[in-house]
Design a protein around this motif. Structure first.
Motif, PDB file in Angstrom:
ATOM      1  N   THR A 125       0.878  -1.341   0.196  1.00 34.74           N
ATOM      2  CA  THR A 125       0.127  -0.031  -0.129  1.00 34.74           C
ATOM      3  C   THR A 125       0.882   1.242   0.023  1.00 34.74           C
ATOM      4  O   THR A 125       1.834   1.344   0.968  1.00 34.74           O
ATOM      5  N   ARG A 126       0.663   2.050  -1.004  1.00 36.31           N
ATOM      6  CA  ARG A 126       1.279   3.503  -1.016  1.00 36.31           C
ATOM      7  C   ARG A 126       0.406   4.436  -0.302  1.00 36.31           C
ATOM      8  O   ARG A 126      -0.823   4.133  -0.488  1.00 36.31           O
ATOM      9  N   TRP A 127       0.901   5.493   0.444  1.00 42.06           N
ATOM     10  CA  TRP A 127      -0.028   6.486   1.066  1.00 42.06           C
ATOM     11  C   TRP A 127       0.204   7.936   0.968  1.00 42.06           C
ATOM     12  O   TRP A 127       1.603   7.999   0.673  1.00 42.06           O
ATOM     13  N   LYS A 128      -0.598   8.866   1.109  1.00 39.64           N
ATOM     14  CA  LYS A 128      -0.202  10.081   0.964  1.00 39.64           C
ATOM     15  C   LYS A 128      -0.993  10.849   1.953  1.00 39.64           C
ATOM     16  O   LYS A 128      -2.103  10.670   2.056  1.00 39.64           O
ATOM     17  N   LYS A 129      -0.504  11.713   2.657  1.00 37.37           N
ATOM     18  CA  LYS A 129      -1.346  12.417   3.786  1.00 37.37           C
ATOM     19  C   LYS A 129      -1.824  13.994   3.226  1.00 37.37           C
ATOM     20  O   LYS A 129      -1.242  14.537   2.629  1.00 37.37           O
ATOM     21  N   LEU A 130      -3.087  13.944   3.293  1.00 38.20           N
ATOM     22  CA  LEU A 130      -3.808  15.235   2.595  1.00 38.20           C
ATOM     23  C   LEU A 130      -3.906  16.424   3.610  1.00 38.20           C
ATOM     24  O   LEU A 130      -3.878  17.576   3.265  1.00 38.20           O
ATOM     25  N   ASP A 131      -4.218  16.079   4.873  1.00 37.58           N
ATOM     26  CA  ASP A 131      -4.566  17.056   5.702  1.00 37.58           C
ATOM     27  C   ASP A 131      -4.342  16.239   6.986  1.00 37.58           C
ATOM     28  O   ASP A 131      -4.280  14.983   7.466  1.00 37.58           O
ATOM     29  N   ASP A 132      -4.284  17.176   8.191  1.00 34.67           N
ATOM     30  CA  ASP A 132      -3.813  16.812   9.805  1.00 34.67           C
ATOM     31  C   ASP A 132      -4.432  17.775  10.506  1.00 34.67           C
ATOM     32  O   ASP A 132      -3.817  19.050  10.475  1.00 34.67           O
ATOM     33  N   ASN A 133      -5.368  17.527  11.294  1.00 39.54           N
ATOM     34  CA  ASN A 133      -5.814  18.597  12.266  1.00 39.54           C
ATOM     35  C   ASN A 133      -5.263  18.172  13.793  1.00 39.54           C
ATOM     36  O   ASN A 133      -5.684  18.710  14.749  1.00 39.54           O
ATOM     37  N   GLY A 134      -4.422  17.495  13.915  1.00 42.74           N
ATOM     38  CA  GLY A 134      -3.802  16.965  15.331  1.00 42.74           C
ATOM     39  C   GLY A 134      -4.354  15.778  15.924  1.00 42.74           C
ATOM     40  O   GLY A 134      -3.789  15.275  16.726  1.00 42.74           O
ATOM     41  N   HIS A 135      -5.533  15.615  15.485  1.00 46.68           N
ATOM     42  CA  HIS A 135      -6.390  14.271  16.037  1.00 46.68           C
ATOM     43  C   HIS A 135      -6.614  13.231  15.174  1.00 46.68           C
ATOM     44  O   HIS A 135      -6.656  12.157  15.507  1.00 46.68           O
ATOM     45  N   GLU A 136      -6.847  13.808  13.833  1.00 45.88           N
ATOM     46  CA  GLU A 136      -6.985  12.989  12.960  1.00 45.88           C
ATOM     47  C   GLU A 136      -6.366  13.201  11.541  1.00 45.88           C
ATOM     48  O   GLU A 136      -5.862  14.371  11.360  1.00 45.88           O
ATOM     49  N   SER A 137      -5.955  12.357  10.777  1.00 40.82           N
ATOM     50  CA  SER A 137      -5.297  12.531   9.426  1.00 40.82           C
ATOM     51  C   SER A 137      -6.025  12.038   8.247  1.00 40.82           C
ATOM     52  O   SER A 137      -6.576  10.903   8.469  1.00 40.82           O
ATOM     53  N   ARG A 138      -5.892  12.832   7.202  1.00 40.34           N
ATOM     54  CA  ARG A 138      -7.013  12.460   6.112  1.00 40.34           C
ATOM     55  C   ARG A 138      -5.782  12.044   5.113  1.00 40.34           C
ATOM     56  O   ARG A 138      -5.041  12.621   4.645  1.00 40.34           O
ATOM     57  N   MET A 139      -5.995  10.891   4.566  1.00 38.70           N
ATOM     58  CA  MET A 139      -5.096   9.909   3.912  1.00 38.70           C
ATOM     59  C   MET A 139      -5.958   9.597   2.552  1.00 38.70           C
ATOM     60  O   MET A 139      -6.903   9.281   2.508  1.00 38.70           O
ATOM     61  N   GLU A 140      -4.768   9.706   1.356  1.00 37.50           N
ATOM     62  CA  GLU A 140      -5.116   8.881   0.190  1.00 37.50           C
ATOM     63  C   GLU A 140      -4.189   7.642   0.184  1.00 37.50           C
ATOM     64  O   GLU A 140      -3.123   7.722   0.747  1.00 37.50           O
ATOM     65  N   LEU A 141      -4.987   6.424  -0.207  1.00 40.47           N
ATOM     66  CA  LEU A 141      -4.271   5.317  -0.103  1.00 40.47           C
ATOM     67  C   LEU A 141      -4.388   4.765  -1.332  1.00 40.47           C
ATOM     68  O   LEU A 141      -5.533   4.542  -2.225  1.00 40.47           O
ATOM     69  N   TYR A 142      -3.292   3.991  -1.887  1.00 43.28           N
ATOM     70  CA  TYR A 142      -3.174   3.413  -3.243  1.00 43.28           C
ATOM     71  C   TYR A 142      -2.705   2.063  -2.880  1.00 43.28           C
ATOM     72  O   TYR A 142      -1.402   1.467  -3.195  1.00 43.28           O
ATOM     73  N   PRO A 143      -3.711   0.955  -2.911  1.00 42.58           N
ATOM     74  CA  PRO A 143      -3.232  -0.200  -2.913  1.00 42.58           C
ATOM     75  C   PRO A 143      -2.910  -1.007  -4.030  1.00 42.58           C
ATOM     76  O   PRO A 143      -3.464  -0.777  -5.190  1.00 42.58           O
ATOM     77  N   LYS A 144      -1.536  -1.582  -4.169  1.00 46.05           N
ATOM     78  CA  LYS A 144      -0.997  -2.089  -5.203  1.00 46.05           C
ATOM     79  C   LYS A 144      -1.729  -3.542  -5.164  1.00 46.05           C
ATOM     80  O   LYS A 144      -2.091  -4.050  -6.514  1.00 46.05           O
TER      81      LYS A 144
END
Length: 205
Positions: A125-144
């Protein structure tokens, strides 16, 4: 189809946005599923791939065996392109990364899966962080690869389980109405025309 959103349909395929808490295919004790609802409209429906009960987003089904085989081969050869979006617990360190951890069934605790370097199958799985509010992170996930519970396990292995995951973050699921994992984009070639199908379904959370 109640709360199933149809994104595309022709004589070969049907593409839907599956809501959370609906099975992709009938279960042992639960006959209601995306497949059974589609069968009431289209008749013969062939399962190409699945999403977990708790995951929402794009699924493509075949309407005949030729379409089934053509698209299944694209999944098997990893010629499809999938993007998921997730909210995970905590602040993820870094902006992107890759998780390469093998997965197998946790037999005593089925349907749970587990990371196993001795019995597990290759999972990437590749991932990229889109946003982070300190409590939760929004992620894009690219499963190979497409192992069962792959994204859920890989995020937990990263130290940031998916918000609302009833299996791998039950304390979060107890206070969250759904698991925050959505199959947002899927690209594949049409089984007859060969046209590139780029399906997008905006994330609902």
């Amino acid at each position: 189809m109640n709360d199933i959103e149809e994104l595309y349909a022709d004589d070969e395929i049907v593409v839907i946005n599956k809501p959370p808490k609906l099975l992709s295919v009938p279960g042992r004790y639960e006959p209601d599923s995306a497949v059974t609802r589609l069968q009431k409209i289209y008749g013969d429906i062939h399962v190409i791939h699945r999403l977990d009960n708790d995951t929402s987003g794009i699924i493509v089904y075949g309407r005949n065996k030729k379409a089934l085989t053509a698209i299944q081969q694209q999944f098997e050869k990893q010629n499809t392109h999938k993007i998921y979006e997730a909210l995970v617990i905590g602040s993820v360190s870094g902006s992107h990364g890759c998780i390469n951890l093998p997965i197998c069934v946790d037999w005593p605790n089925r349907p749970l899966q587990m990371i196993s370097h001795t019995q597990g199958r290759y999972a990437l799985t590749r991932w990229k962080k889109l946003d982070d509010n300190g409590h939760e992170s929004r992620m894009e996930l690219y499963p190979k690869t497409g192992r069962s519970h792959q994204l859920r396990l890989h995020m937990r292995a990263l130290g940031h389980a998916i918000v609302g995951d009833p299996f791998y973050a039950p304390e979060s699921a107890a206070i969250t109405p759904r698991m925050m994992l959505h199959a947002r984009e899927l690209s594949f070639c049409h089984p007859v025309s060969g046209k590139l199908m780029e399906m997008v379904c905006p994330t609902p959370f």
